[in-house]
Motif scaffolding. Structure first.
Motif, PDB file in Angstrom:
ATOM      1  N   HIS A  27       0.838  -1.194   0.000  1.00 14.44           N
ATOM      2  CA  HIS A  27       0.000   0.000   0.000  1.00 14.44           C
ATOM      3  C   HIS A  27       0.879   1.253   0.000  1.00 14.44           C
ATOM      4  CE1 HIS A  27      -2.318  -3.259   1.821  1.00 14.44           C
ATOM      5  NE2 HIS A  27      -3.447  -2.578   1.690  1.00 14.44           N
TER       6      HIS A  27
ATOM      7  N   VAL B 260      -1.468   5.504   5.410  1.00 18.63           N
ATOM      8  CA  VAL B 260      -1.114   4.234   4.790  1.00 18.63           C
ATOM      9  C   VAL B 260      -0.691   3.172   5.796  1.00 18.63           C
ATOM     10  CG1 VAL B 260       1.322   4.779   4.341  1.00 18.63           C
ATOM     11  CG2 VAL B 260       0.076   3.245   2.797  1.00 18.63           C
TER      12      VAL B 260
ATOM     13  N   GLU C 262      -2.361  -0.539   6.134  1.00 14.22           N
ATOM     14  CA  GLU C 262      -1.645  -1.819   6.033  1.00 14.22           C
ATOM     15  C   GLU C 262      -1.946  -2.711   7.233  1.00 14.22           C
ATOM     16  OE1 GLU C 262       2.060  -0.376   3.205  1.00 14.22           O
ATOM     17  OE2 GLU C 262       2.410  -0.593   5.353  1.00 14.22           O
TER      18      GLU C 262
END
Length: 319
Positions: A85, A197, A201
């Motif tokens: 990601h 992010v 994840e």
């Protein structure tokens, strides 16, 4: 008795360094370490079986085996794993904040068949509702294993292509250069697509249990036939080195790395992952390898299903 010579090529990490430096050995074998970039290691091993033992792209290995190339076997030592990601980038002035917004856009990979790219396309389909046909794909280097791909091979640097607007987004395993993406991750020409992010994840792992495998350890089939005890010995040695590396990161008498908050990171990872931060072996990884095989098939890179029993050496099937 003279030790048998083994050529070995791997990238440096806490999972390999003791083997590369000779701090750990494999009884009966003298290791000849080959110094190469990871990209060169992959190309030489998959095309020439150049090393007795080497790190290798999971995707390239599976594609080759699916095409009938049995010059290599493997052990379930996964030297590279990474959530990807965080590896999706756009220009900082881009309006997009989520992968689902990229439908129909121009998306670049270094290489179409690279393992990280296969994982990301799988996530586009499974997680973000975008099919392969919904995107315009671009690549920036020739394919390692000859395959037909629905991507346009493009000259130039992938980071500069994004910065100049030649593509709308990219996925790259390598971090962009500092002049485009500073160490803080903020204030550069490029930015990560997903704002939160690291949380994304962790949520992905908590929901799927997948910590994506990138690289495994390959063994030349002729070498494994000549020394049938080697694959299991190598597996156990590398498992021990990996476990020692994790223990070293937790040692608070000194900081094992230059990351100031490493202990917090390792402890939170252990909590999330039930204590096994970086699992080796087939049992803990079977489900995600089988899922990855379906991703390769969906990409048209693999034209038959593969069993793990044909992918890994017989001596490590009980791991």
């Amino acid at each position: 008795m003279t030790d048998h010579k083994l050529t070995l090529a791997m990238s440096e990490s806490d999972r390999t360094l003791k083997l590369l430096t000779g701090a750990r050995s494999i009884p009966g074998f003298a290791i000849d370490v080959q110094q190469e970039s990871i990209e060169d290691i992959f190309v030489k091993q998959i095309s020439q079986s150049a090393y007795d033992v080497s790190e290798l792209s999971l995707a390239s290995y599976l594609i080759a085996r699916g095409g009938g190339d049995a010059r290599l076997t493997a052990i379930p030592v996964f030297l590279s794993r990474s959530f990807r990601h965080n590896a999706i980038y756009v220009r900082s002035d881009s309006p997009w904040q989520h992968p689902s917004e990229l439908k129909g856009r121009r998306f670049g990979f270094p290489e179409y068949q690279m393992t990280a790219a296969v994982w990301v396309r799988g996530m586009f389909r499974d997680e973000w509702g975008i099919s392969n046909e919904d995107m315009q794909w671009f690549t920036f280097r020739p394919e390692r294993v000859p395959v037909e791909i629905p991507a346009t091979l493009t000259e130039g640097d992938i980071f500069e292509a994004l910065a100049e607007g030649k593509v709308d987004a990219i996925m790259t395993a390598r971090r962009p250069p500092a002049h485009l993406f500073p160490a803080s991750g903020e204030g550069g020409v490029l930015r990560r697509l997903i704002p939160n992010v690291w949380e994304a994840e962790r949520e992905y792992y908590g929901r799927t249990g997948i910590f994506p495998i990138m690289h495994l350890v390959s063994v030349k089939a002729q070498t494994a036939e000549r020394y049938p005890e080697l694959p299991k010995q190598l597996y156990q040695t590398m498992l021990d080195i990996k476990d020692e590396g994790i223990a070293g990161m937790l040692e608070t008498i000194k900081n094992y790395t230059s990351a100031p908050f490493i202990w917090e990171s390792v402890e939170s990872s252990a909590k999330l992952m039930d204590g096994d931060l970086w699992p080796y072996g087939i049992k803990r990884n079977r489900a995600q390898i089988e899922k990855f095989i379906t991703y390769l098939q969906a990409d048209g890179l693999l034209h038959r299903s593969l069993s793990l029993e044909e992918l890994f050496h017989d001596s490590v099937l009980d791991t």
